[in-house]
Design a protein around this motif. Structure first.
Motif, PDB file in Angstrom:
ATOM      1  N   ARG A   1      55.940  24.246  71.840  1.00  0.00           N
ATOM      2  CA  ARG A   1      55.951  22.852  71.434  1.00  0.00           C
ATOM      3  C   ARG A   1      54.855  22.153  72.335  1.00  0.00           C
TER       4      ARG A   1
ATOM      5  N   TYR B   1      58.207  17.369  68.498  1.00  0.00           N
ATOM      6  CA  TYR B   1      59.414  17.294  68.888  1.00  0.00           C
ATOM      7  C   TYR B   1      60.012  18.605  68.727  1.00  0.00           C
ATOM      8  N   SER B   2      59.554  19.718  68.579  1.00  0.00           N
ATOM      9  CA  SER B   2      60.030  21.149  68.260  1.00  0.00           C
ATOM     10  C   SER B   2      58.836  22.112  68.437  1.00  0.00           C
ATOM     11  N   ALA B   3      59.372  23.319  68.783  1.00  0.00           N
ATOM     12  CA  ALA B   3      58.298  24.559  68.790  1.00  0.00           C
ATOM     13  C   ALA B   3      57.459  24.536  67.072  1.00  0.00           C
ATOM     14  N   ARG B   4      56.543  24.856  67.012  1.00  0.00           N
ATOM     15  CA  ARG B   4      55.815  25.077  65.836  1.00  0.00           C
ATOM     16  C   ARG B   4      56.086  26.445  65.130  1.00  0.00           C
TER      17      ARG B   4
ATOM     18  N   ALA C   1      56.183  21.693  61.983  1.00  0.00           N
ATOM     19  CA  ALA C   1      57.238  21.356  63.382  1.00  0.00           C
ATOM     20  C   ALA C   1      57.971  19.833  63.008  1.00  0.00           C
TER      21      ALA C   1
END
Length: 183
Positions: free
Chosen positions: A18, A23-26, A91
């Motif tokens: 991230r 707001y997350s990993a890719r 993401a």
């Protein structure tokens, strides 16, 4: 879903950490030059998305040059899910910025309309509504040129008239432009 691909294919999945922008990993679904016959569903766990931002969440598509594009979707049951039309990197992001409405100045003496340049930073304009003297008014929208025009009509009385244009983007962010028009 079945039928999304024209033929069986292998693809590569990679997960990248991230960054502060998301707001997350890719999540990278990589298979260059393989077209999709129909959209596929992508869901990303939203465990790093604050509760207050859940209604504003959507998927972002990150292209090979690092540019970020809206991919739509929304939050439900702990995931942000959207239907996408290509293999790429995705993401979770949010859209909390309202659209922008800018009146274009008309210096002519005999005005026949009022024009606006409109834009939205990410999720896109979803709805618009105009009123003259509290009554609904027809506004022409040219999304390609990001222009809106209200041509003066029977709602415009001689003298001063109130005008209000409201834009709402796909995540519920709202902008309002109000002015007095003289005819």
């Amino acid at each position: 879903p079945a039928g999304s691909l024209f033929e069986n294919t292998w693809f590569t999945y990679s997960r990248y950490p991230r960054t502060t922008r998301f707001y997350s990993a890719r999540h990278q679904l990589k298979q260059p030059d393989v077209p999709l016959n129909m959209r596929m569903k992508v869901s990303i766990r939203a465990d790093q998305l604050p509760v207050k931002l859940q209604p504003k969440a959507l998927l972002a598509r990150i292209d090979v040059n690092g540019r970020v594009h809206p991919a739509g979707g929304g939050y439900s049951n702990g995931y942000v899910t959207g239907e996408v039309n290509r293999f790429d990197t995705y993401a979770i992001t949010v859209d909390v910025t309202p659209p922008v409405i800018r009146a274009i100045r008309d210096r002519s003496r005999h005005k026949k309309c009022i024009r606006f340049k409109v834009s939205d930073n990410f999720s896109g304009i979803d709805d618009y509504h105009a009123e003259v003297n509290g009554e609904w008014a027809l506004v022409e929208w040219d999304p390609k040129n990001k222009m809106m025009v209200y041509w003066y009509d029977e709602r415009m009385k001689h003298g001063k008239n109130s005008f209000r244009l409201t834009l709402t983007d796909a995540k519920g962010n709202r902008a309002v432009y109000s002015t007095t028009l003289t005819r």
